[in-house]
Scaffold this active site. Structure first.
Site, PDB file in Angstrom:
ATOM      1  N   GLU A 184       0.916  -1.272  -0.060  1.00 31.26           N
ATOM      2  CA  GLU A 184       0.074   0.225   0.081  1.00 31.26           C
ATOM      3  C   GLU A 184       0.626   1.398   0.043  1.00 31.26           C
ATOM      4  OE1 GLU A 184      -2.549  -0.347   3.320  1.00 31.26           O
ATOM      5  OE2 GLU A 184      -3.579  -2.206   2.481  1.00 31.26           O
ATOM      6  N   GLU A 300      -6.000 -10.593  -1.460  1.00 35.93           N
ATOM      7  CA  GLU A 300      -6.805 -10.527  -0.270  1.00 35.93           C
ATOM      8  C   GLU A 300      -8.481 -10.266  -0.672  1.00 35.93           C
ATOM      9  OE1 GLU A 300      -5.714  -7.291   2.134  1.00 35.93           O
ATOM     10  OE2 GLU A 300      -3.316  -7.787   1.848  1.00 35.93           O
TER      11      GLU A 300
END
Ligand code: XIL
Length: 391
Positions: A184, A300
């Site tokens: 991220e 995910e």
């Protein structure tokens, strides 16, 4: 059923007429209309699955890996869960245990100590059941230890990061399928150059922290696939479009400077009933990534159901449709080598805490229900694997 469908359709047309006549499309009206269309559309899908094979077997038949994220405590306190994971998964990823500091058994409890006991036991479990393991994650702006702020500064940050990656990656060298080296790193809203997120690492080391992390990881385990992992790359929205562009540019920069990066991980935290899914745009993005010589992992996946109907049958159909639409699109790209869901069972999902329903009903984002029974989302994943081209 047919009658119900027709009356919904009529509501839809009435709804449409009203919308057209008032001429103003307010956002929440459009949203509820979208959910309704989706519900009608999904009512016609059969989600039929042929044969009794597990997700692990169906994925393997196509040269793919299916896996789940799991927490130590849940894995070792619920035998039914552990058994279903062993049966259905070719891979696990510790949800907490390889982050710097989450929960009461942190990986790096003090600046000078590492505690591998929880992750080691999970790796052992995976070996016993012939599963692979992914490491998540070496560099992230979250899950930093409480001692971080007062201990790490510009002078010693490089040393802290390097030591962390060397120690952790070497500990598992040769045993990890892949590592999410950096997680991220893009956040357009932070307003930094090249869309980089304003993280502690960026503040301490500048943007070269990304390259540094990959180089140290490659040296510590030359066999593991090194992954850049991020979210918000899924939909046809200006935000996701901007993030896809920034991620592509980041990957291009890293490749052109010789950084040892091997794959993109796209988290795929989807929203059920979101009609802004645009298969062609997503497909193009994945081709662009593959054209750089990178592999792709869906790391995910889960489907949020915050705004979906209370009715479980209806809700599960919409969730399954989101799984099927997304996976049939991404698995068309041969560079995609693995699909992981962020959990196996609705009993243990981060979304019950992070994205609860406003009505507080239990969320249902995963392929198995709270009692470890297969849901329609399981069928959707199975169908997508069965229909995927072979790698
Ligand atoms: C989440 C976990 O599931 C939570 O239990 C934890 O407390 C916070 O992190 N993107 C990621 C994951 O890369 O590490 C996050 O996991 C979910 C979003």
């Amino acid at each position: 059923m047919y009658k119900r469908l027709m009356s919904r359709r009529r509501t839809l047309w009435l709804g449409l007429g009203t919308l057209a006549s008032i001429g103003a499309l307010f956002k929440n009206q459009v949203m509820s209309w979208n959910n309704q269309t989706q519900a009608i559309e999904t009512a016609n899908r059969d989600f039929k699955v042929v044969g009794g094979a597990s997700l692990k077997q169906r994925a393997a038949a196509k040269g793919l890996i299916y896996g789940v994220a799991i927490r130590y405590h849940n894995l070792f306190s619920n035998q039914k869960l552990a058994a279903v994971i062993a049966q259905e998964c070719g891979m696990i990823v510790p949800e907490w245990e390889l982050k710097w500091h989450v929960g009461n058994k942190p990986l790096r409890p003090t600046p000078d100590t590492f505690d591998f006991s929880a992750a080691d036991r999970m790796v052992k479990f995976s070996r016993t059941h012939k599963m692979q393991v992914r490491g998540h994650t070496l560099v992230w702006h979250e899950s930093l230890p409480p001692w971080f702020g007062e201990t790490v500064n510009r002078q010693n940050a490089e040393q802290f990061l390097t030591k962390h990656i060397q120690t952790v990656v070497r500990h598992y060298a040769g045993q990890m399928h892949s590592w999410d080296v950096v997680n991220e790193a893009i956040e357009i809203d932070d307003g930094k150059p090249r869309g980089l997120r304003n993280t502690p690492w960026w503040q301490l080391l500048g943007e070269n922290y990304i390259d540094l992390a990959f180089r140290v990881a490659a040296e510590a385990d030359p066999k593991a696939l090194l992954v850049y992992n991020d979210y918000g790359l899924d939909y046809d929205t200006p935000e996701d479009e901007a993030k896809r562009t920034a991620v592509l540019k980041l990957l291009e920069r890293l490749k052109s400077q010789g950084t040892p990066i091997h794959a993109l991980g796209t988290q795929a935290h989807l929203s059920g009933g979101d009609n802004r899914f645009h298969p062609r745009k997503l497909r193009k993005f994945l081709s662009d990534v593959a054209d750089m010589g990178l592999k792709i992992l869906i790391t995910e996946m889960d489907v949020k159901d915050r705004t979906l109907p209370v009715n479980i049958q209806e809700r599960d159909r919409i969730i399954a449709a989101a799984y099927e639409d997304f996976l049939s699109t991404v698995l068309d790209e041969p560079a995609v080598i693995a699909v992981l869901t962020w959990g196996l069972s609705d009993r243990y999902t981060w979304l019950s805490e992070f994205r609860p329903r406003p009505d507080r009903l239990p969320v249902r984002p995963l392929p198995f229900d709270a009692d470890m029974n297969r849901k329609l989302a399981w069928n959707a994943i199975a169908r997508a694997f069965d229909q995927a081209p072979k790698r």
